[in-house]
Design an enzyme around this catalytic site. Structure first.
Site, PDB file in Angstrom:
ATOM      1  CE  LYS A   4       4.057   7.471  -2.172  1.00  0.00           C
ATOM      2  NZ  LYS A   4       3.303   6.940  -3.330  1.00  0.00           N
ATOM      3  CG  ASN A   5       3.773   3.336  -3.845  1.00  0.00           C
ATOM      4  OD1 ASN A   5       3.228   4.216  -3.180  1.00  0.00           O
ATOM      5  ND2 ASN A   5       4.301   3.558  -5.022  1.00  0.00           N
ATOM      6  NE  ARG A  75      -5.588   6.653  -7.062  1.00  0.00           N
ATOM      7  CZ  ARG A  75      -6.553   6.926  -7.943  1.00  0.00           C
ATOM      8  NH1 ARG A  75      -7.026   8.143  -8.028  1.00  0.00           N
ATOM      9  NH2 ARG A  75      -7.054   5.977  -8.712  1.00  0.00           N
ATOM     10  CB  CYS A  99       1.411  12.355  -7.623  1.00  0.00           C
ATOM     11  SG  CYS A  99       2.657  12.062  -6.357  1.00  0.00           S
ATOM     12  NE  ARG A 104      -2.959   8.840  -9.470  1.00  0.00           N
ATOM     13  CZ  ARG A 104      -2.053   8.712  -8.490  1.00  0.00           C
ATOM     14  NH1 ARG A 104      -1.567   9.793  -7.891  1.00  0.00           N
ATOM     15  NH2 ARG A 104      -1.643   7.533  -8.108  1.00  0.00           N
ATOM     16  CG  ASP A 288       5.945   5.388  -9.240  1.00  0.00           C
ATOM     17  OD1 ASP A 288       5.612   4.542  -8.393  1.00  0.00           O
ATOM     18  OD2 ASP A 288       5.127   6.050  -9.907  1.00  0.00           O
ATOM     19  NE  ARG A 381       1.804  12.140  -0.733  1.00  0.00           N
ATOM     20  CZ  ARG A 381       1.711  11.676  -1.983  1.00  0.00           C
ATOM     21  NH1 ARG A 381       1.928  12.475  -3.008  1.00  0.00           N
ATOM     22  NH2 ARG A 381       1.425  10.421  -2.215  1.00  0.00           N
TER      23      ARG A 381
HETATM   24  C1  EPZ Z   1      -0.028   3.257  -7.665  1.00  0.00           C
HETATM   25  O1  EPZ Z   1      -0.973   4.275  -7.989  1.00  0.00           O
HETATM   26  C2  EPZ Z   1       1.110   3.970  -6.933  1.00  0.00           C
HETATM   27  N1  EPZ Z   1       0.573   4.649  -5.779  1.00  0.00           N
HETATM   28  C3  EPZ Z   1       1.725   5.007  -7.877  1.00  0.00           C
HETATM   29  O2  EPZ Z   1       2.853   5.579  -7.229  1.00  0.00           O
HETATM   30  C4  EPZ Z   1       2.222   4.319  -9.127  1.00  0.00           C
HETATM   31  O3  EPZ Z   1       2.669   5.296 -10.041  1.00  0.00           O
HETATM   32  C5  EPZ Z   1       1.068   3.537  -9.789  1.00  0.00           C
HETATM   33  O4  EPZ Z   1       0.478   2.621  -8.851  1.00  0.00           O
HETATM   34  C6  EPZ Z   1       1.527   2.726 -10.994  1.00  0.00           C
HETATM   35  O5  EPZ Z   1       2.565   1.872 -10.641  1.00  0.00           O
HETATM   36  C7  EPZ Z   1       0.274   3.940  -4.676  1.00  0.00           C
HETATM   37  O6  EPZ Z   1       0.421   2.729  -4.595  1.00  0.00           O
HETATM   38  C8  EPZ Z   1      -0.252   4.718  -3.521  1.00  0.00           C
HETATM   39  P1  EPZ Z   1      -3.018   2.754 -10.991  1.00  0.00           P
HETATM   40  P2  EPZ Z   1      -2.444   3.907  -8.489  1.00  0.00           P
HETATM   41  O7  EPZ Z   1      -4.409   2.660 -10.472  1.00  0.00           O
HETATM   42  O8  EPZ Z   1      -2.861   2.616  -7.921  1.00  0.00           O
HETATM   43  C9  EPZ Z   1      -5.885   4.366 -14.395  1.00  0.00           C
HETATM   44  C10 EPZ Z   1       4.296   7.291  -6.563  1.00  0.00           C
HETATM   45  O9  EPZ Z   1       4.953   8.167  -7.162  1.00  0.00           O
HETATM   46  N2  EPZ Z   1      -7.051   4.062 -13.519  1.00  0.00           N
HETATM   47  O10 EPZ Z   1      -2.261   1.498 -11.167  1.00  0.00           O
HETATM   48  O11 EPZ Z   1      -3.293   5.091  -8.276  1.00  0.00           O
HETATM   49  C11 EPZ Z   1      -5.026   5.503 -13.864  1.00  0.00           C
HETATM   50  O12 EPZ Z   1      -5.569   6.754 -14.162  1.00  0.00           O
HETATM   51  C12 EPZ Z   1       2.852   6.994  -6.981  1.00  0.00           C
HETATM   52  O13 EPZ Z   1       4.716   6.618  -5.610  1.00  0.00           O
HETATM   53  C13 EPZ Z   1      -8.333   4.208 -14.031  1.00  0.00           C
HETATM   54  O14 EPZ Z   1      -8.524   4.606 -15.193  1.00  0.00           O
HETATM   55  O15 EPZ Z   1      -2.181   3.728 -10.054  1.00  0.00           O
HETATM   56  C14 EPZ Z   1      -3.693   5.235 -14.548  1.00  0.00           C
HETATM   57  O16 EPZ Z   1      -3.710   5.774 -15.841  1.00  0.00           O
HETATM   58  C15 EPZ Z   1       2.393   7.860  -8.092  1.00  0.00           C
HETATM   59  N3  EPZ Z   1      -9.381   3.929 -13.223  1.00  0.00           N
HETATM   60  C16 EPZ Z   1      -3.657   3.710 -14.601  1.00  0.00           C
HETATM   61  O17 EPZ Z   1      -5.000   3.255 -14.378  1.00  0.00           O
HETATM   62  C17 EPZ Z   1      -9.230   3.488 -11.924  1.00  0.00           C
HETATM   63  O18 EPZ Z   1     -10.227   3.256 -11.236  1.00  0.00           O
HETATM   64  C18 EPZ Z   1      -2.758   3.045 -13.563  1.00  0.00           C
HETATM   65  O19 EPZ Z   1      -3.036   3.618 -12.340  1.00  0.00           O
HETATM   66  C19 EPZ Z   1      -7.922   3.342 -11.416  1.00  0.00           C
HETATM   67  C20 EPZ Z   1      -6.832   3.624 -12.233  1.00  0.00           C
END
Ligand code: EPZ
Length: 400
Positions: A4-5, A75, A99, A104, A288, A381
């Site tokens: 999915k990711n 997302r 989610c 985020r 996750d 999803r």
């Molecule tokens: C990806 O989300 C995955 N989603 C998520 O999977 C997964 O939980 C996550 O990576 C972590 O492994 C997809 O790939 C579509 P991050 P992403 O940016 O990229 C902060 C699932 O269940 N952050 O790595 O959105 C953020 O708030 C989903 O399949 C900022 O502060 O996650 C978080 O605390 C859920 N500013 C941390 O970084 C930004 O501009 C990590 O989030 C971006 C992120």
């Protein structure tokens, strides 16, 4: 099922391929339908060839406004912003959905685009990003964001000069994306490490279809399901090598795990042992898998501990587990203690997000009595035909 990711990110990458690309082993999940919908709205062609393959082809000049309703539903929509900006010089989009597991924000994306010379404006709810000419830049991410790494990687492929991403995310999905772009003519080094270097090129041509790798989070979820429900199952066509830390932790609960390069035999123990889990960016324990692990902890002997380090709102769903009978102490938005084993009682539940939704289904399978899980579009999803998968391991379940 394909991951999915990663699959939706390849859909976004297709914007960079003048002659388009083909992607195989696509998961049959809503996020794919959503990404295909966004591409069609921009004028691109998306043709399903067979159950799990798509041919994706951009047109000479694509639209640059992401469809609001679709983009707000998941997302991964934000990953389209980079390829569109570098190809068309403009992109506008709403804050991405997905989610509700924390605030985020998207500051890492916006800061990075500005570093490359883009202009950021806000028009009502929409971000409008424009760039006459992007330039290579040295970018330091405040946090190793997965989608920010994927987005800036794809942007930099066509940006003249050299771009360096420091504190980049290292997830296997990012390596799969970088390898495919590299095979197609990009110049990327360091994917899978915290420093990725991209030298701009003029064009990309897909030499072969992208084969979506198995979904390691689905594999982990099924392994936990087997452990909690006292099952003995085999998971095939998976990649245990990308779950090493998780599998080490699952073994600590007493679950017996036999591993080959592409399969896992999971045998539940008589009694599960309590564990401590700290989620972390790859290669640590995936955030996750935190929700399904929490359900396992309610059935384990002793006191378990979860430290959720990635998202600040991913433990809220536990209150519902307490209403099912779980013994949980929430210390703060990142830490909880779970005492077990406790008897869970079936009840009506509302799936708040993808992984908590799956966790509710596992909890319902070990609970006494009947449960009804609402809002399962969340689960659709990211998990394909989940009721069929669960029925295959003996679950009494039906979609109503
Ligand atoms: C990806 O989300 C995955 N989603 C998520 O999977 C997964 O939980 C996550 O990576 C972590 O492994 C997809 O790939 C579509 P991050 P992403 O940016 O990229 C902060 C699932 O269940 N952050 O790595 O959105 C953020 O708030 C989903 O399949 C900022 O502060 O996650 C978080 O605390 C859920 N500013 C941390 O970084 C930004 O501009 C990590 O989030 C971006 C992120």
């Amino acid at each position: 099922m394909g991951a999915k990711n990663i699959a939706p990110k390849i859909f976004a990458a297709s914007v960079l391929f003048k002659d388009g690309l083909q992607i195989n082993n696509v998961p049959l999940i809503n996020d794919i339908e959503n990404m295909a919908g966004l591409l069609r709205h921009l004028g691109a062609k998306t043709e399903r060839v067979g159950e799990r393959s798509f041919k994706l082809k951009p047109v000479l000049s694509l639209g640059t406004d992401l469809a609001d309703d679709i983009a707000k539903s998941f997302r991964a929509s934000i990953v389209l912003s980079g390829p569109l900006l570098v190809k068309e010089g403009r992109v506008s989009f709403p804050h991405p959905g997905g989610c509700v597991i924390g605030e985020r924000p998207i500051d890492v994306f916006l800061e990075s685009f500005e570093k490359m010379g883009a202009k950021i404006a806000k028009e009502g709810e929409k971000y409008v990003i424009t760039a006459n000419k992007l330039r290579g830049a040295e970018i330091v991410f405040k946090i190793p964001s997965v989608t920010a790494t994927e987005t800036l990687l794809m942007t930099a492929v066509f940006v003249p000069g050299t771009t360096i991403l420091h504190n980049a995310a290292c997830e296997p999905e990012i390596v799969a994306l970088a390898e495919f772009l590299d095979d197609s003519g990009a110049q990327i080094t360091g994917a899978g490490t915290h420093t990725i270097v991209i030298r701009g090129v003029k064009s990309l041509r897909a030499k072969k279809p992208f084969q979506t790798p198995p979904d390691r989070i689905e594999t982990g979820s099924l392994a936990i399901l087997a452990g909690v429900c006292g099952k003995d199952i085999e998971i095939t066509e998976c990649q245990p090598e990308y779950l090493k830390v998780f599998l080490r932790t699952l073994r600590n609960t007493g679950v017996n795990i036999k591993e080959t390069k592409t399969s896992l035999r999971i045998q539940a123990p008589e009694k599960l042992r309590a564990i401590d889990v700290k989620t972390h960016e790859y290669p640590g324990i995936p955030t996750d898998l935190q929700s399904p692990l929490a359900v396992l902890m309610t059935q384990a002997e002793g006191r378990s501990f979860i430290f959720e380090t990635v998202f600040e709102g991913r433990l809220n769903w536990l209150n519902e587990l307490v209403r099912m009978g779980a013994n949980i102490t929430i210390c703060d938005p990142h830490r909880v203690f779970i005492n077990g084993p406790t008897l869970l009682r079936g009840r009506e539940l509302e799936s708040p997000d993808l992984r908590a939704g799956l966790a509710f289904m596992i909890a319902s399978l070990v609970a006494r009595g009947e449960s009804i899980v609402h809002n399962i579009s969340n689960i659709d999803r990211g998990y394909e035909k989940i009721e069929d998968r669960l029925r295959a391991v003996g679950a009494e379940i039906k979609r109503i």
